[in-house]
Design an enzyme around this catalytic site. Structure first.
Site, PDB file in Angstrom:
ATOM      1  N   ALA A  35       0.823  -1.303  -0.361  1.00  0.00           N
ATOM      2  CA  ALA A  35       0.042  -0.146  -0.104  1.00  0.00           C
ATOM      3  C   ALA A  35       0.901   1.277   0.754  1.00  0.00           C
ATOM      4  O   ALA A  35       0.352   2.037  -0.383  1.00  0.00           O
ATOM      5  CB  ALA A  35      -0.623   0.236   1.052  1.00  0.00           C
ATOM      6  N   GLU A  36       1.883   1.737   0.753  1.00  0.00           N
ATOM      7  CA  GLU A  36       2.452   2.360   0.591  1.00  0.00           C
ATOM      8  C   GLU A  36       4.222   2.717  -0.324  1.00  0.00           C
ATOM      9  O   GLU A  36       3.468   3.586  -0.947  1.00  0.00           O
ATOM     10  CB  GLU A  36       4.111   2.269   2.327  1.00  0.00           C
ATOM     11  CG  GLU A  36       5.022   3.097   2.338  1.00  0.00           C
ATOM     12  CD  GLU A  36       4.687   4.603   2.342  1.00  0.00           C
ATOM     13  OE1 GLU A  36       3.755   4.450   2.496  1.00  0.00           O
ATOM     14  OE2 GLU A  36       5.034   5.678   2.353  1.00  0.00           O
ATOM     15  N   GLU A 114      29.132 -20.664 -10.584  1.00  0.00           N
ATOM     16  CA  GLU A 114      27.739 -20.060 -10.322  1.00  0.00           C
ATOM     17  C   GLU A 114      26.802 -20.974 -11.217  1.00  0.00           C
ATOM     18  O   GLU A 114      27.457 -22.408 -11.726  1.00  0.00           O
ATOM     19  CB  GLU A 114      27.669 -18.660 -10.468  1.00  0.00           C
ATOM     20  CG  GLU A 114      28.549 -18.419 -12.795  1.00  0.00           C
ATOM     21  CD  GLU A 114      28.755 -16.873 -12.691  1.00  0.00           C
ATOM     22  OE1 GLU A 114      28.521 -16.601 -13.151  1.00  0.00           O
ATOM     23  OE2 GLU A 114      29.208 -16.284 -11.836  1.00  0.00           O
ATOM     24  N   LYS A 116      23.654 -22.349 -13.680  1.00  0.00           N
ATOM     25  CA  LYS A 116      23.800 -22.298 -14.750  1.00  0.00           C
ATOM     26  C   LYS A 116      21.962 -21.981 -15.072  1.00  0.00           C
ATOM     27  O   LYS A 116      21.146 -23.123 -15.083  1.00  0.00           O
ATOM     28  CB  LYS A 116      24.116 -23.025 -15.800  1.00  0.00           C
ATOM     29  CG  LYS A 116      23.294 -22.807 -17.551  1.00  0.00           C
ATOM     30  CD  LYS A 116      24.187 -23.690 -18.103  1.00  0.00           C
ATOM     31  CE  LYS A 116      24.150 -23.719 -19.185  1.00  0.00           C
ATOM     32  NZ  LYS A 116      23.370 -22.989 -20.279  1.00  0.00           N
ATOM     33  N   CYS A 412     -12.366 -52.784 -10.064  1.00  0.00           N
ATOM     34  CA  CYS A 412     -13.162 -53.853  -9.232  1.00  0.00           C
ATOM     35  C   CYS A 412     -14.783 -53.631 -10.431  1.00  0.00           C
ATOM     36  O   CYS A 412     -15.671 -54.151  -9.986  1.00  0.00           O
ATOM     37  CB  CYS A 412     -13.936 -52.958  -8.114  1.00  0.00           C
ATOM     38  SG  CYS A 412     -14.416 -51.598  -7.844  1.00  0.00           S
TER      39      CYS A 412
END
Ligand code: IVH
Length: 677
Positions: A35-36, A114, A116, A412
């Site tokens: 809201a802010e 890092e 991929k 069944c």
């Protein structure tokens, strides 16, 4: 003309909004409420509307997208965007490290490692710290100008937060869609009847290549930087790791899951660590990337053809593969749900050989347009059951055929139904179906149902597996001898169990109804039904309309009850239970308690077991009712004894409420109560 104060306010708002974007989208740690944020955003929007000459492309208000393009313009990359060579095994990584050591003449190499990212490579150009353009990788030399779309990605800073920005800097990285945003996007596509995306990568590609940036803005794309392409008029640190840290300081999103490691052992350890973390990451990765950390050394080692020699991608086993769908079988789950399962030509996915994949339900099959015989893309992520994600329609064989959901349960033989509002088809043989056996028994014996103390999941498993119990009625035929033969069953606990089973025979109608395990009939509904109908037979004979007279029983519940009792297998088990001695006290149904007896017309037929006809007549008349000799539309109740005559048949035809002697006596005493009270 805007005053200095207005200009300052506008610039302060822009700075604040970008800061909050950074907190929210890059750090995942918002500082203010939505809201802010909205309040600040609207204030800036209002000021810009008033002073349109002050609008600049890097204003946060420009992130919502603008006018649609007719096509993307081509851009030539200042330095080509190369690709990486791949390693698929540890050996290939060992060989890569050996080549790097030989080329550098160093005993051990320091690497920046890092994830991929499984997205799309893009390049961002910042001039004097401001984002001026962005492009896709394209063929590595020429890409497409997608600046307007990239501006809508809130993780991408529109301005770099540094005092003396380089004159021109190119940052490279990957646009992707977080797994959570992908799931939400597909949910929304489904709800709107639009085509779903097969995976986050396709969704990201489709969203970034929109000619209308307003659409891109709604897709919630994300970005991670993984390198700097060019830097004019600025000095960068000496290692890749430090460059990444620098980018972070400039509010550029970089993956947290990066590290600096030593030698090949460090590389392989990182690979295993990320492999284990893969499924819990917020985004898809398809491997890890190893880069020589020292940037000067990188340049010395150089390139071969279109790929660097100083870096390599170590790929994970693919989570998606294409194979042929040979057939579709139907599996019945513990709750009776029928799941279509694709039988596949064996294919390696996510590191294992897959031969089956779920198709979820009938609607999914239609939505994805899957035919038996099709070539399909199969996905297996982590321990999740493999699923068919899409069809390669271009490879569809001529004899591909449609899947038809069976009308009877493959296990069944009971009828299969689909309740309104449900995607799942179910077997109606709840009490009878072997697939549902254990679940049905467990529910039947549970505390709120027939409350058979000591009959837990483990024991049910043993009893079913030993072939001693197939349905709830079999419980009442168990003997000491068969029980003590079970593993870990002492004589004492066996006789306790038998006592508990015996004890459960005397129950209430509400518990019994609940124990049947009818779909959508929980404890409260069972109570309502018992109160309303008073007798099991009356409830079993009720149609959907009559059932819906019961408070809180709507169409779905009514349908489910009717379907349950329409299944002959269930009726058999109920008769067996009653024959075994399961019983309850019957009450006066609410359905016949329409006021007192006063003014009501009764007809009596057949011999009543305990009271004489004249006694019954006297009681009715004493309470203001009338007794008639023949059944007509005006008759309210027919009191039915043994061997009833034609009046009984007529009453049934006219749908008049029937009472047996017990119910009649209850009704009399209730009416007495009403009169006394
Ligand atoms: S570095 C010269 N780092 O992989 C090498 N690329 O085949 C420049 N990718 O098109 C790439 N994650 O889209 C690098 N951490 C990462 C990456 C990464 C994903 C993609 C990138 C590129 C492809 C290379």
């Amino acid at each position: 003309m805007a005053s200095v104060a207005i200009k300052e306010r506008i610039s302060a708002l822009r700075e604040q909004l970008e800061y909050h974007n950074y907190r929210y989208y890059v750090l995942d740690a918002p500082e203010v409420s939505d809201a802010e944020y909205d309040r600040l955003f609207r204030e800036l929007q209002a000021l810009e509307q008033q002073y349109p000459e002050l609008i600049i492309p890097v204003s946060p208000t420009q992130r919502i997208g603008g006018t649609a393009l007719t096509e993307f313009t081509q851009v030539t990359h200042t330095t080509p965007m190369l690709s990486l060579n791949n390693a698929f095994s540890d050996d290939e990584v060992v060989a890569f490290d050996r080549r790097v050591r030989e080329a550098s003449d160093l005993p051990t190499i320091e690497y920046a490692v890092e994830p991929k990212f499984d997205g799309l490579a893009i390049s961002l150009v910042y001039e004097n710290g401001q984002l001026v353009s962005g492009a896709t990788r394209g063929d590595g030399y020429v890409g497409e100008d997608v600046t307007a779309n990239l501006r809508t990605i809130r993780a991408i800073p529109l301005s770099l937060t540094l005092a003396n920005p380089p004159a021109r800097m190119e940052i490279r990285g990957e646009v992707l869609m977080l797994k959570s945003d992908f799931a939400a996007l597909n949910r929304s596509q489904r709800e709107q009847g639009l085509k779903e995306f097969a995976n986050p990568r396709n969704a990201a590609a489709g969203s970034l290549r929109q000619l209308d940036s307003r659409i891109t803005a709604t897709r919630g794309l994300h970005f991670f930087a993984y390198g700097v392409g060019q830097c004019e008029g600025g000095v960068l640190p000496a290692t890749h790791g430090e460059v990444m840290n620098q980018l972070m300081v400039w509010h550029m999103p970089v993956a947290q899951e990066r590290a600096v490691v030593q030698g090949v052992d460090g590389l392989l350890a990182y690979y295993r660590q990320m492999g284990a973390a893969r499924d819990s990451l917020a985004f898809d990765i398809d491997g890890v990337v190893y880069k020589v950390n020292d940037l000067a050394l990188q340049q010395r080692i150089g390139y071969v053809a279109r790929a660097p020699r100083f870096a390599i991608a170590h790929k994970f086993p693919a989570q998606e593969a294409t194979t042929q769908l040979l057939d579709i079988d139907v599996q019945v789950g513990r709750t009776g749900a029928l799941t279509p399962v694709a039988r596949l030509a064996p294919v390696a996915v996510g590191g294992v050989t897959v031969t089956n994949a779920t198709l979820h339900n009938e609607d999914e099959i239609r939505r994805k347009g899957v035919l038996i015989g099709d070539w399909v893309n199969v996905r297996r992520a982590g321990d999740v059951i493999p699923e068919v994600v899409s069809v390669v329609t271009s490879r569809r064989p001529q004899d591909a055929r449609e899947f038809v959901m069976p009308v009877v349960c493959p296990v069944c033989g009971s009828h299969v139904v689909r309740l309104p509002d449900e995607a799942v088809a179910r077997c109606t043989g709840g009490l009878f179906c072997p697939a549902q056996r254990k679940q049905a028994l467990w529910h039947f014996a549970s505390r709120r149902a027939l409350d058979i103390d000591g009959l837990g999941e483990k024991l049910i498993e043993q009893l079913v597996d030993a072939g001693l119990v197939n349905n709830p009625a079999d419980l009442y035929r168990l003997g000491l001898l068969s029980l003590v033969n079970l593993e870990r069953m002492a004589e004492k606990s066996a006789s306790n169990l038998l006592a508990a089973i015996e004890h459960s025979k005397h129950t209430t109608l509400a518990r019994f109804i609940y124990a049947l395990g009818i779909r959508h009939v929980g404890e409260q509904t069972a109570k309502d039904l018992a109160r309303y109908f008073g007798k099991l037979e009356t409830m079993m004979a009720a149609d959907e309309t009559q059932l819906q007279q019961v408070p809180e029983v709507g169409e779905v519940v009514a349908k489910s009850i009717v379907q349950f009792f329409a299944e002959p297998h269930n009726l058999t088990v109920i008769s067996l239970l009653r024959a075994a001695g399961v019983c309850w006290d019957e009450t006066v149904p609410v359905s016949v308690k329409h006021g007192s007896i006063a003014g009501k017309v009764f007809v009596i037929t057949g011999a009543l077991p305990h009271i004489r006809r004249d006694e019954a007549t006297a009681k009715i008349e004493a309470l203001g009712g009338k007794v008639s000799g023949s059944v007509s539309k005006k008759t309210d109740f027919v009191l039915v004894g043994a061997e009833p005559g034609s009046k009984f048949i007529k009453a049934q035809e006219l749908g008049i409420t029937l009472l047996d002697e017990d119910q009649f006596i209850n009704l009399i005493s209730e009416s007495n109560g009403e009169r006394d009270g």
